[in-house]
Design a protein around this motif. Sequence first.
Motif, PDB file in Angstrom:
ATOM      1  N   VAL A   1       0.847  -1.199   0.000  1.00 65.50           N
ATOM      2  CA  VAL A   1       0.000   0.000   0.000  1.00 65.50           C
ATOM      3  C   VAL A   1       0.879   1.245   0.000  1.00 65.50           C
ATOM      4  O   VAL A   1       1.846   1.336   0.765  1.00 65.50           O
ATOM      5  N   ASP A   2       0.539   2.197  -0.851  1.00 66.28           N
ATOM      6  CA  ASP A   2       1.152   3.520  -0.790  1.00 66.28           C
ATOM      7  C   ASP A   2       0.547   4.212   0.422  1.00 66.28           C
ATOM      8  O   ASP A   2      -0.552   4.742   0.374  1.00 66.28           O
ATOM      9  N   GLU A   3       1.274   4.187   1.535  1.00 70.54           N
ATOM     10  CA  GLU A   3       0.726   4.640   2.808  1.00 70.54           C
ATOM     11  C   GLU A   3       0.393   6.126   2.800  1.00 70.54           C
ATOM     12  O   GLU A   3      -0.603   6.558   3.393  1.00 70.54           O
ATOM     13  N   ALA A   4       1.205   6.910   2.136  1.00 65.58           N
ATOM     14  CA  ALA A   4       0.925   8.344   2.051  1.00 65.58           C
ATOM     15  C   ALA A   4      -0.380   8.596   1.302  1.00 65.58           C
ATOM     16  O   ALA A   4      -1.193   9.446   1.691  1.00 65.58           O
ATOM     17  N   ALA A   5      -0.595   7.830   0.232  1.00 66.90           N
ATOM     18  CA  ALA A   5      -1.831   7.962  -0.530  1.00 66.90           C
ATOM     19  C   ALA A   5      -3.026   7.512   0.300  1.00 66.90           C
ATOM     20  O   ALA A   5      -4.113   8.100   0.211  1.00 66.90           O
ATOM     21  N   LEU A   6      -2.844   6.480   1.114  1.00 64.91           N
ATOM     22  CA  LEU A   6      -3.923   6.009   1.980  1.00 64.91           C
ATOM     23  C   LEU A   6      -4.300   7.069   3.005  1.00 64.91           C
ATOM     24  O   LEU A   6      -5.488   7.345   3.223  1.00 64.91           O
ATOM     25  N   VAL A   7      -3.316   7.663   3.643  1.00 64.10           N
ATOM     26  CA  VAL A   7      -3.590   8.714   4.629  1.00 64.10           C
ATOM     27  C   VAL A   7      -4.350   9.863   3.964  1.00 64.10           C
ATOM     28  O   VAL A   7      -5.342  10.367   4.502  1.00 64.10           O
ATOM     29  N   GLN A   8      -3.891  10.246   2.795  1.00 60.13           N
ATOM     30  CA  GLN A   8      -4.543  11.347   2.083  1.00 60.13           C
ATOM     31  C   GLN A   8      -5.993  10.988   1.728  1.00 60.13           C
ATOM     32  O   GLN A   8      -6.897  11.816   1.868  1.00 60.13           O
ATOM     33  N   ALA A   9      -6.216   9.748   1.270  1.00 59.18           N
ATOM     34  CA  ALA A   9      -7.566   9.321   0.905  1.00 59.18           C
ATOM     35  C   ALA A   9      -8.489   9.313   2.114  1.00 59.18           C
ATOM     36  O   ALA A   9      -9.666   9.704   2.025  1.00 59.18           O
ATOM     37  N   LEU A  10      -7.977   8.891   3.259  1.00 57.65           N
ATOM     38  CA  LEU A  10      -8.779   8.879   4.479  1.00 57.65           C
ATOM     39  C   LEU A  10      -9.076  10.299   4.946  1.00 57.65           C
ATOM     40  O   LEU A  10     -10.198  10.623   5.350  1.00 57.65           O
TER      41      LEU A  10
END
Length: 321
Positions: A244-253
């Motif tokens: 998972v692209d963790e930065a992208a996940l944080v941004q999506a959340l």
Amino acid sequence: MKDNADTHAIDLLMVGPLIPEIIAYLEGKYRLHKWWTIEDKETFLREHGATVRGIVTSGRFGATKTLIDSLPALEVINSFGVGYDPIDIDAAHARNVVVTNTPGVLDDCVADTALALILGVSRRIAEADRFVRAGRWPNESFGLGRKIGGKRCGIVGLGNIGRQIAARAEAFGMDIAYYNRRARTDVPAHYRYCEDVVSLARESDYLVLALPGGSATRHIVNAEVLKALGQDGYLINVARGSVVDEAALVQALQAGEIAGAGLDVFEHEPKTPEALWSMDNVVLLPHIASGTHETRKAMADLVLKNLDGWFATREVVTQVV
């Protein structure tokens, strides 16, 4: 098992601390060196590196090319866990070093954890627990959760663990779709196969990750996939943090692009993004999917069976291809 040699004369290097039962067994049967306790590693390698014949490690600690190449007598690397991406497999193969892991014995518990995360984020279990503990119940009403029956469960990686997750999800009344390197012919015909992860995410209410880590799958879940999952979709990860692209996940959340997440693994664990700590729609676990007494014992038994088997007969049970 009878040994063909005096195993007490065999030097092993344990990269990081494993469960006490493994350490006690190895200390009683082999000459065990604990890499994480050695302050002057260069001196150790200079004095003992030439005699180390086995590495004992895990999916957390791995074994780097530098370490592998510094042990000229190395024959075998035994990993406690199914994931082996932190082990430099190419370096091991170049040296004809056998690598083993512990597949199969942890499938049930990892699948159970995936379902626990699905239920946890859907029914807001952890959030509700915090609500009661904070003394809020006498004065407030707790909000509603979401039913998982009738929802679509998309599984990325329909291997042994993925199939166990599918069986559990289906028992809860969920519809199953999946992405794999190729469509499987040995699963129920009503499991829908998707050609790529974006398409699967678009069809899923819950996108569950059960695929191996490594360079081939790094960030396979990115901003595009999360956008396809959508505002009513949840991401569940019991695979590896690297997928998972963790930065992208944080941004999506943060942007509300997905409904929430249930995460057992992280890209830079044990570090976790602080932005997630205060999010009630995210359930965070400290990589405990296989963390039961029964499963950890089975994993330990398999590690030791592989290790003893190699030094007794040059045969192992679960060699990494």
